[in-house]
Design an enzyme around this catalytic site. Structure first.
Site, PDB file in Angstrom:
ATOM      1  N   ASP A   1      -1.717   8.280 -27.187  1.00 59.13           N
ATOM      2  CA  ASP A   1      -2.530   7.152 -27.626  1.00 59.13           C
ATOM      3  C   ASP A   1      -3.913   7.688 -27.980  1.00 59.13           C
ATOM      4  O   ASP A   1      -4.191   8.882 -27.838  1.00 59.13           O
ATOM      5  CB  ASP A   1      -2.563   6.053 -26.560  1.00 59.13           C
ATOM      6  CG  ASP A   1      -3.163   6.524 -25.253  1.00 59.13           C
ATOM      7  OD1 ASP A   1      -3.715   7.636 -25.218  1.00 59.13           O
ATOM      8  OD2 ASP A   1      -3.073   5.792 -24.257  1.00 59.13           O
TER       9      ASP A   1
ATOM     10  N   ASP B   1       6.537   1.795 -25.497  1.00 56.96           N
ATOM     11  CA  ASP B   1       6.182   2.562 -24.311  1.00 56.96           C
ATOM     12  C   ASP B   1       5.732   1.578 -23.261  1.00 56.96           C
ATOM     13  O   ASP B   1       5.228   0.498 -23.590  1.00 56.96           O
ATOM     14  CB  ASP B   1       5.016   3.521 -24.592  1.00 56.96           C
ATOM     15  CG  ASP B   1       3.680   2.795 -24.539  1.00 56.96           C
ATOM     16  OD1 ASP B   1       3.027   2.810 -23.489  1.00 56.96           O
ATOM     17  OD2 ASP B   1       3.300   2.169 -25.555  1.00 56.96           O
TER      18      ASP B   1
END
Lengths: 376, 376
Positions: free
Chosen positions: B93, B269
């Site tokens: 991320d 996720d």
């Protein structure tokens, strides 16, 4: 047909010996180190990895298991082996040691030891026959007679009183074991006597008189120090039968173990590899490493290039990071590497004894463990 | 030669699709669930077991890794893959989300977000180009543009301001990525716009105008609730290019995931399988189980008889005991079983989409997850 419990010495090198304890659940190569599986798990390890590390036997703690989940419950669920998916031998202690170190409001009498559970305060009495009953319910292959682990320091008179009680309990334990045990199981007696050589001799002879298929040395590694431990061992092992396995309880560092092997000890258990593993302390063929140390932050060398353990192939830098970050994987990897190091240590000791080079091996390990991080 | 990043849809069933994202480190079968490896470890799991569970890709957290052990340090040590022994793809991320949820004294400006590290209070500034630089230093195969995860609730005006900032950052992120990335790596843009359909549409179109090889939907699963999440998704996915992978960030429960797959999402996720695993909450083909519940104390049935996971073969009674006793092995086994359940869920979803039976599959899972323990 159940295979009988037996012990055979294959080779000797001085007082050190290597052999095999045959049990119904498989052979135990001696000298043997038993990883501690306190609460039906060797902490932070998959049971398959305990076997892959080379362990032939693990230890379970009667005190913990009788309180949670309970011995009757484990029996109902099929026994400890099936419960935790470990099909090799299990040795259980008698619970006496941990009553003294963990329980509250302990009271010892001729009958046994009464205490309050550290979990819920429940009042429990552990008598010699209950200690055996619990171990039979768990299904332990090797069981231990209930004893009082004499606190250190103890005066000669205190040690005598404590020892005599343990010897009477040993007799009662044997009677209970004969009434309750399953074929193939074995009960060991435990020598006490604090640091007094004549008391140790007396205890060993008394136990031999009662007759056990194995003998443990208890009441050591309780604060008496390394030298006193070795001296007491020297005063004890000559009085233990040569044809029976000898087990030094709760010991210890790699060198403690090798020095006891040199005196003829065959079996060991200790929380050190797993407890250290959870705190980032690694045992390696290069000595002890504190993985928290900043010196490992960029050290790309594997934890232990001499070890065959998969966990020891990770870089010290990665393990340093995991330990500093408090990650469970750090505990998993270092525990695995430590347990395998202890097994590799015992394997090399067995090879050295068989080859007549045990003294050299001990000196080799002594050099490896002479570095600055190797103070316990 | 480096393999180019590509995506191909193999089959569709309604809006749901199954396909393959090809990367330089291997194929990712979609719909895909990425276990979260926050601090260079999928918590309480050996990395081999993450692969054995079926994961094609894991997620790493830029925020955590840039603070400890540090992006430059990981680069010096050979990159994140080598550091943690994971050779399949990694998505990272951008760090923006966790700056907002974990760091102290945050201050957002056009330039980026300044904050104090939650570890040592150090002052850090995360700019779009630094977020990309960190991800390149880590060696991430799929990287994310820095965005502001718009807090929920946000007024329309607040959401507009926040969205516009994220879009400018997306442009700067792309420029940085083009300057710094290695061949074969890919950068995804992130759609924001809170729960406002027209803002979502606007964001999706703006990102497509900038041009990315994949698009994420961010700013959901932040407290808006299941229905609002699905409605926002419905207002977003039709505006995302069909020939590019679509990634719903931070989602979710098994049903959240399947309902998003039904709308055309390809990647997910979530910390749920591992976080739940550490707290004794198991995901199984029979629904969710809270292993702390006394009802499992003597339940000898395996955790999940339908699962192929080795960890799911242990009895519920044993897992109950481990969880109650606070044993690390409990976290290890339930995390492994949960991560594998999520992978099996995605595998069955892929098969169902390919076979044109995805709606039936969703209903099947809905029934399995209708029990009393299935409230999040």
């Amino acid at each position: 047909m159940t295979r009988a419990f037996s012990f055979s010495v294959k080779a000797q090198d001085g007082a050190a010996r290597t052999g095999v304890i045959a049990t119904q659940r498989g052979d135990i190569r001696t000298p043997a180190f038993m990883p501690v599986g306190t609460q039906a798990t060797v902490k932070a390890m998959f049971v398959e990895d305990v076997a892959a590390a080379g362990a032939d036997i693990i230890l379970g703690n009667t005190y913990h298991l009788m309180l949670r989940p309970g011995a009757e419950r484990i029996a109902k669920l099929g026994g400890l082996h099936s419960f935790m998916h470990w099909d090799k031998p299990i040795l259980t202690d008698s619970g006496g040691y941990q009553v003294m170190s963990l329980a509250k409001l302990r009271k010892i009498s001729e009958e046994g030891v009464a205490f309050q559970s550290h979990l819920d305060g429940a009042r429990v009495v552990l008598r010699p026959n209950r200690a055996i009953e619990v171990q039979c319910l768990l299904g332990a292959d090797i069981q231990m007679a209930l004893d009082e682990c004499t606190p250190f320091p103890a005066s000669r008179a205190e040690a005598r009183v404590s020892l005599d009680l343990s010897m009477r309990w040993a007799e009662r334990s044997k009677a209970a074991f004969e009434a309750m045990s399953a074929p193939g199981q074995a009960l060991f007696g435990i020598v006490q006597g604090s640091v007094y050589p004549d008391l140790r001799e007396d205890s060993a002879k008394t136990l031999e008189g009662i007759g056990f298929p194995g003998y443990a040395v208890g009441g050591l590694a309780v604060g008496e120090g390394h030298e006193a431990m070795l001296q007491t061992l020297e005063a004890t092992t000559p009085f233990l039968p040569e044809d029976k396995p000898r087990y030094l309880m709760g010991v210890g560092t790699p060198l403690d173990i090798l020095e006891a092997v040199a005196q003829g000890i065959d079996m060991f258990d200790c929380v050190m590899p797993t407890r250290s593993g959870r705190h980032g302390q690694a045992f390696t063929w290069g000595g002890r490493l504190n993985l928290r140390n900043a010196q490992y932050a960029e050290d790309l060398s594997p934890l232990d290039p001499e070890s065959a353990c998969p966990a020891a192939q990770y870089s010290r830098a990665y393990l340093h990071h995991l330990v500093k970050a408090g990650e469970i994987l750090g505990a998993m990897l270092v525990s695995y590497a430590n347990v395998q190091f202890y097994q590799e240590l015992m394997a090399r000791a067995r090879t050295a004894i068989a080859g007549g080079t045990f003294a050299d091996f001990v000196e080799d390990v002594r050099r490896r463990y002479a570095g600055p991080e190797n103070t316990a």
